[in-house]
Design a protein around this motif. Structure first.
Motif, PDB file in Angstrom:
ATOM      1  N   ASN A 334      -8.908  47.258  35.047  1.00 30.27           N
ATOM      2  CA  ASN A 334      -9.288  46.592  33.801  1.00 30.27           C
ATOM      3  C   ASN A 334     -10.272  45.469  34.102  1.00 30.27           C
ATOM      4  OD1 ASN A 334      -9.476  45.137  31.441  1.00 30.27           O
ATOM      5  ND2 ASN A 334      -7.313  44.482  31.415  1.00 30.27           N
ATOM      6  N   GLY A 336     -11.847  43.982  31.749  1.00 28.59           N
ATOM      7  CA  GLY A 336     -11.902  43.174  30.528  1.00 28.59           C
ATOM      8  C   GLY A 336     -11.338  41.783  30.725  1.00 28.59           C
ATOM      9  N   GLN A 340      -4.650  44.803  29.185  1.00 26.27           N
ATOM     10  CA  GLN A 340      -4.862  45.997  28.354  1.00 26.27           C
ATOM     11  C   GLN A 340      -3.907  47.101  28.781  1.00 26.27           C
ATOM     12  OE1 GLN A 340      -6.907  46.576  25.740  1.00 26.27           O
ATOM     13  NE2 GLN A 340      -6.361  48.742  25.626  1.00 26.27           N
ATOM     14  N   LYS A 379      -5.864  41.376  33.062  1.00 26.43           N
ATOM     15  CA  LYS A 379      -7.288  41.036  33.064  1.00 26.43           C
ATOM     16  C   LYS A 379      -7.818  41.025  34.508  1.00 26.43           C
ATOM     17  CE  LYS A 379      -9.671  36.662  32.949  1.00 26.43           C
ATOM     18  NZ  LYS A 379      -9.721  35.276  32.563  1.00 26.43           N
TER      19      LYS A 379
END
Ligand code: GLA
Length: 388
Positions: A334, A336, A340, A379
């Motif tokens: 991930n 991001g 998630q 994250k």
């Protein structure tokens, strides 16, 4: 005692074995060199030109005492800045920071480890020290006399004396010089991925080749180097590996989850694992990242298949690596800025039945999954599982 001269059948067998040995390709010996991605430590990322005999000895001591040797780390590699002057006969000598290179090799070998060194096909290394341009054979002879086990050969100033199309011949020249010494020396090509090195690195005797420019200790650089390996997995295999550069784990500028991602990516990509931190100061957390046996087993799997991307959806990426026991390692990553939930479709890795899933970082079985497997991924973090 059998007398093979007197027994025709034995004599025939002996001749057959001899002729098989004689017809083996010249590089057959190399097949066992770097049969799995090389593991060890390299001085550059942390020490750069501050490397010395004392640093190398301390690193060897640490690899033995902190469990890294047991985890598979073997090579202790001196990068740039060890070179001194050439003598009247043209032999290269180390500078004053390395008073006795042979004694240093003996010390490293006494610990059950191996010693690596660094040079350039150009007149100067990247840090401006003496390169091997012209005395290639003499340098290979010197490395063998010192009992060196690994050479990183870095393009640097070679661009000043060679045309780009001469690069393959230039790299082969040093391979031939190393082979002539008769000593098995892992040959690491470093020319930052120029001229699609993955297509020809193995043919010039390279056991590994850098695929990108230098890594730095931050998430973007680390991810860039890993993602540059998309599509080139088929060029890697036992004895010849794509190299996204050395590890930065423990150098302090990435978070825990980012270093977990770094190690997970390198392992799923079957990348060389060369720690690049100050081993005398590795924190317990960083050491745990460097030495997790189930994660390292993915990197060191004997089949030697480099992992590849299964899916990319914005910052959510999934990679898979088939393993020799028929199972598949899968990385959910991930990039991001928020945690998630990510989902793997098992059919995307060729699994159509209920399958067991094991979390490799946690060394925990997660039970059976049917159709899909989902996990919460932090994250900038990663979840690495084995699907079997
Ligand atoms: C180049 C290489 C690095 C390191 C330095 C040493 O930049 O890519 O890995 O070896 O040279 O000068």
């Amino acid at each position: 005692m059998w007398n093979i001269r007197a027994v025709p059948a034995l004599r025939g067998l002996a001749l057959l074995i001899l002729s098989c040995l004689l017809t083996l390709p010249a590089h057959a010996q190399d097949q066992t060199l770097a049969a799995t991605p090389p593991m060890g430590w390299n001085s550059w990322n942390h020490f750069a030109c501050k490397v010395s005999d004392a640093v190398v000895r301390a690193s060897a001591d640490a690899i033995v005492s902190n469990g890294m040797k047991d985890a598979g780390y073997v090579y202790v590699n001196i990068d740039d800045c060890w070179q001194g002057q050439r003598d009247a006969k043209g032999m290269i000598h180390a500078n004053s920071k390395f008073p006795d290179m042979k004694a240093l090799a003996d010390y490293v070998h006494s610990k059950g480890l191996k010693l690596g060194i660094y040079s350039s096909p150009g007149p100067k290394t990247c840090a401006g020290y003496a390169g091997s341009y012209k005395p290639e054979e003499q340098d290979a002879t010197q490395y063998a006399a010192w009992d060196i086990d690994y050479l990183k050969y870095d393009w640097c100033s070679a661009s000043r004396v060679y045309k780009p199309e001469e690069m393959t011949a230039v790299y082969k020249k040093m391979h031939d010089a190393l082979a002539k010494t008769g000593r098995p020396i892992v040959y690491s090509l470093c020319q930052y991925g120029l001229r699609a090195v993955w297509r020809w690195g193995a043919s010039v005797g390279g056991n590994l080749w850098r695929t990108t420019d230098d890594i730095t200790d931050n998430y973007q650089s680390m991810y860039f180097n890993a993602s540059s390996e998309d599509g080139i997995w088929k060029y890697a295999g036992p004895g010849h590996w794509n190299d996204p550069d050395m590890l930065e784990v423990g150098n302090g500028h990435m978070s825990h989850d980012e270093y977990v991602t770094h190690m997970s990516l390198w392992c799923i990509l079957a990348a060389p694992l060369l720690a690049g931190n100050d081993l005398s100061k590795t924190s317990p957390d960083d050491l745990a990242i460097l030495t997790n046996s189930e994660v390292i087993a993915v990197d060191q799997d004997s089949k030697g298949i480099q992992g590849h991307w299964v899916s990319r959806e914005g910052p959510y990426e999934i990679l898979a690596k088939p393993l020799s026991d028929g199972s598949t390692a899968v990385l959910l990553m991930n990039r991001g800025e928020d945690a998630q939930r990510m989902t793997l479709n098992l059919k995307d890795i060729g699994v159509f039945k209920p399958a067991g899933v094991r979390d490799l970082w946690a060394k925990t079985d997660l039970g059976k999954s049917t159709g899909t497997f989902s996990a919460e991924v932090p994250k900038h973090g990663a979840v690495l599982v084995k699907v079997h």
